[in-house]
Motif scaffolding. Structure first.
Motif, PDB file in Angstrom:
ATOM      1  N   MET A  90      20.925  55.880  44.043  1.00 53.21           N
ATOM      2  CA  MET A  90      20.926  54.450  43.773  1.00 53.21           C
ATOM      3  C   MET A  90      22.342  53.899  43.873  1.00 53.21           C
ATOM      4  N   VAL A  91      22.479  52.782  44.553  1.00 56.04           N
ATOM      5  CA  VAL A  91      23.776  52.105  44.641  1.00 56.04           C
ATOM      6  C   VAL A  91      24.066  51.465  43.283  1.00 56.04           C
ATOM      7  N   LEU A  92      25.201  51.842  42.695  1.00 56.42           N
ATOM      8  CA  LEU A  92      25.543  51.319  41.379  1.00 56.42           C
ATOM      9  C   LEU A  92      26.052  49.891  41.477  1.00 56.42           C
ATOM     10  N   PRO A  93      25.511  48.976  40.686  1.00 57.40           N
ATOM     11  CA  PRO A  93      26.013  47.602  40.696  1.00 57.40           C
ATOM     12  C   PRO A  93      27.432  47.540  40.146  1.00 57.40           C
ATOM     13  N   VAL A  94      28.151  46.492  40.506  1.00 58.11           N
ATOM     14  CA  VAL A  94      29.477  46.253  39.937  1.00 58.11           C
ATOM     15  C   VAL A  94      29.276  45.678  38.538  1.00 58.11           C
ATOM     16  N   SER A  95      29.771  46.382  37.519  1.00 59.91           N
ATOM     17  CA  SER A  95      29.567  45.951  36.139  1.00 59.91           C
ATOM     18  C   SER A  95      30.683  45.017  35.689  1.00 59.91           C
ATOM     19  N   ALA A  96      30.406  44.246  34.645  1.00 60.34           N
ATOM     20  CA  ALA A  96      31.412  43.358  34.068  1.00 60.34           C
ATOM     21  C   ALA A  96      32.600  44.159  33.537  1.00 60.34           C
ATOM     22  N   GLN A  97      32.323  45.343  32.989  1.00 58.88           N
ATOM     23  CA  GLN A  97      33.401  46.185  32.466  1.00 58.88           C
ATOM     24  C   GLN A  97      34.297  46.684  33.585  1.00 58.88           C
ATOM     25  N   GLU A  98      33.690  47.058  34.716  1.00 54.77           N
ATOM     26  CA  GLU A  98      34.482  47.512  35.854  1.00 54.77           C
ATOM     27  C   GLU A  98      35.383  46.385  36.354  1.00 54.77           C
ATOM     28  N   ILE A  99      34.843  45.175  36.431  1.00 49.31           N
ATOM     29  CA  ILE A  99      35.637  44.027  36.858  1.00 49.31           C
ATOM     30  C   ILE A  99      36.814  43.814  35.912  1.00 49.31           C
ATOM     31  N   ALA A 100      36.536  43.856  34.611  1.00 45.40           N
ATOM     32  CA  ALA A 100      37.600  43.655  33.621  1.00 45.40           C
ATOM     33  C   ALA A 100      38.679  44.722  33.738  1.00 45.40           C
ATOM     34  N   ASP A 101      38.265  45.970  33.933  1.00 46.95           N
ATOM     35  CA  ASP A 101      39.233  47.067  34.042  1.00 46.95           C
ATOM     36  C   ASP A 101      40.104  46.925  35.288  1.00 46.95           C
ATOM     37  N   VAL A 102      39.471  46.569  36.400  1.00 49.50           N
ATOM     38  CA  VAL A 102      40.223  46.411  37.648  1.00 49.50           C
ATOM     39  C   VAL A 102      41.200  45.247  37.544  1.00 49.50           C
ATOM     40  N   VAL A 103      40.750  44.130  36.968  1.00 46.55           N
ATOM     41  CA  VAL A 103      41.618  42.965  36.837  1.00 46.55           C
ATOM     42  C   VAL A 103      42.812  43.274  35.934  1.00 46.55           C
ATOM     43  N   GLU A 104      42.560  43.974  34.833  1.00 43.48           N
ATOM     44  CA  GLU A 104      43.651  44.320  33.924  1.00 43.48           C
ATOM     45  C   GLU A 104      44.703  45.172  34.641  1.00 43.48           C
ATOM     46  N   THR A 105      44.244  46.150  35.411  1.00 47.21           N
ATOM     47  CA  THR A 105      45.168  47.010  36.145  1.00 47.21           C
ATOM     48  C   THR A 105      45.912  46.222  37.215  1.00 47.21           C
ATOM     49  N   ARG A 106      45.194  45.358  37.920  1.00 45.50           N
ATOM     50  CA  ARG A 106      45.838  44.543  38.954  1.00 45.50           C
ATOM     51  C   ARG A 106      46.922  43.648  38.358  1.00 45.50           C
ATOM     52  N   LEU A 107      46.657  43.043  37.214  1.00 50.81           N
ATOM     53  CA  LEU A 107      47.650  42.156  36.604  1.00 50.81           C
ATOM     54  C   LEU A 107      48.921  42.919  36.248  1.00 50.81           C
ATOM     55  N   LEU A 108      48.752  44.117  35.690  1.00 49.95           N
ATOM     56  CA  LEU A 108      49.921  44.918  35.328  1.00 49.95           C
ATOM     57  C   LEU A 108      50.778  45.245  36.550  1.00 49.95           C
ATOM     58  N   VAL A 109      50.122  45.627  37.622  1.00 58.61           N
ATOM     59  CA  VAL A 109      50.849  46.044  38.827  1.00 58.61           C
ATOM     60  C   VAL A 109      51.374  44.840  39.605  1.00 58.61           C
ATOM     61  N   GLU A 110      50.519  43.832  39.816  1.00 58.59           N
ATOM     62  CA  GLU A 110      50.878  42.742  40.723  1.00 58.59           C
ATOM     63  C   GLU A 110      51.879  41.760  40.119  1.00 58.59           C
ATOM     64  N   GLU A 111      51.814  41.526  38.824  1.00 59.32           N
ATOM     65  CA  GLU A 111      52.816  40.649  38.219  1.00 59.32           C
ATOM     66  C   GLU A 111      54.197  41.311  38.282  1.00 59.32           C
ATOM     67  N   HIS A 112      54.235  42.607  38.026  1.00 53.59           N
ATOM     68  CA  HIS A 112      55.501  43.343  38.129  1.00 53.59           C
ATOM     69  C   HIS A 112      56.034  43.269  39.564  1.00 53.59           C
ATOM     70  N   ALA A 113      55.143  43.478  40.534  1.00 51.73           N
ATOM     71  CA  ALA A 113      55.557  43.461  41.935  1.00 51.73           C
ATOM     72  C   ALA A 113      56.047  42.074  42.347  1.00 51.73           C
ATOM     73  N   HIS A 155      47.823  41.170  49.040  1.00 52.37           N
ATOM     74  CA  HIS A 155      48.347  41.620  47.749  1.00 52.37           C
ATOM     75  C   HIS A 155      49.043  42.979  47.862  1.00 52.37           C
ATOM     76  N   ALA A 156      48.489  43.858  48.687  1.00 49.70           N
ATOM     77  CA  ALA A 156      49.076  45.191  48.843  1.00 49.70           C
ATOM     78  C   ALA A 156      50.486  45.100  49.426  1.00 49.70           C
ATOM     79  N   ALA A 157      50.723  44.104  50.292  1.00 48.63           N
ATOM     80  CA  ALA A 157      52.057  43.935  50.875  1.00 48.63           C
ATOM     81  C   ALA A 157      53.083  43.603  49.795  1.00 48.63           C
ATOM     82  N   ILE A 158      52.677  42.771  48.839  1.00 53.63           N
ATOM     83  CA  ILE A 158      53.586  42.415  47.744  1.00 53.63           C
ATOM     84  C   ILE A 158      53.864  43.637  46.878  1.00 53.63           C
ATOM     85  N   VAL A 159      52.823  44.395  46.567  1.00 48.23           N
ATOM     86  CA  VAL A 159      52.996  45.609  45.756  1.00 48.23           C
ATOM     87  C   VAL A 159      53.895  46.600  46.477  1.00 48.23           C
ATOM     88  N   ARG A 160      53.670  46.770  47.754  1.00 45.80           N
ATOM     89  CA  ARG A 160      54.462  47.723  48.538  1.00 45.80           C
ATOM     90  C   ARG A 160      55.936  47.317  48.580  1.00 45.80           C
TER      91      ARG A 160
END
Length: 235
Positions: A90-113, A155-160
């Motif tokens: 079964m293809v797993l749906p994208v959960s609200a928790q997964e979205i929250a976790d990814v966004v939190e990680t992105r903010l930490l990395v991308e704001e620093h970058a 976004h990856a270009a900015i992080v890089r």
């Protein structure tokens, strides 16, 4: 009596065959199944909740069931599928928790970058301009999967550009989740695509102007809206 013709002892001309490129080998069967299913899941051709059977996938890719099982196990380990013995995957749906976790990680990395990107090098500005132009063109054509790829490359270009290889690898690990979430939210909220592109333009403008605070703020607002969407706020 005519003498017999002397045998041709010269070496055959192998220069043409020697210089010809060897035919490219096809990827192993399990790798082909893995790539096929993963792309279909990331681009939402196989949506969350859909049940995939080994027989259907084997027929679609043109392989036996053995490499299909191997590929499905790999995709389960990556969190894209859930296997059910004798039934399929079964293809797993994208959960609200997964979205929250990814966004939190992105903010930490991308704001620093974004902070480290100022003053932005001309090469970075040129790359961001190119990816933004791609997003505009692809959005007009309706290719949302390709828009999501260009979005992530922006976004990856900015992080890089931050020059931190550890953060770069961490960000790369989010790639598949970002692509899948990006396609999902654009399909669910087509009116948000134009605003999404406009926010990329704001990030680019802040970096071009050398305004660190504005760049970080633009990144924060842009990345956070995905989490707000999961919470029911689509502004």
């Amino acid at each position: 009596m005519p003498s017999a013709a002397a045998p041709d002892t010269s070496a055959p001309d192998t220069s043409r065959t020697a210089n010809a490129p060897a035919p490219a080998k096809a990827p192993p069967a399990a790798e082909r199944v893995y790539a096929y299913v993963k792309q279909a899941v990331l681009e939402r051709h196989y949506e969350g909740g859909m049940l995939l059977t080994e027989g259907e996938l084997a027929e679609a890719v043109g392989v036996s069931r053995t490499p299909v099982r191997e590929a499905l196990l790999r995709l389960e380990a990556e969190g894209l599928l859930k296997l059910y013995p004798k039934k399929g995957a079964m293809v797993l749906p994208v959960s609200a928790q997964e979205i929250a976790d990814v966004v939190e990680t992105r903010l930490l990395v991308e704001e620093h970058a974004a902070r480290k990107a100022v003053p932005a090098a001309p090469a970075l500005i040129a790359e961001l301009e190119e990816q933004l132009a791609k997003m505009v063109e692809l959005a007009a054509s309706g290719d949302l999967a390709a828009v999501s790829v260009a979005d992530r490359c922006f976004h990856a270009a900015i992080v890089r550009s931050a020059g931190n290889q550890i953060l770069d690898r961490l960000y790369e690990q989010l790639r598949d989740r970002q692509l899948r979430m990006g396609v999902a939210v654009m399909h669910a909220n087509p009116d948000r695509i134009a605003k999404n592109i406009a926010e990329h333009g704001e990030i680019l403008q802040a970096l071009r102007a050398g305004d660190t605070a504005a760049a970080v703020d633009a990144v924060h607002r842009h990345v956070s809206w995905v989490r707000n969407l999961a919470q029911g706020d689509v502004r």
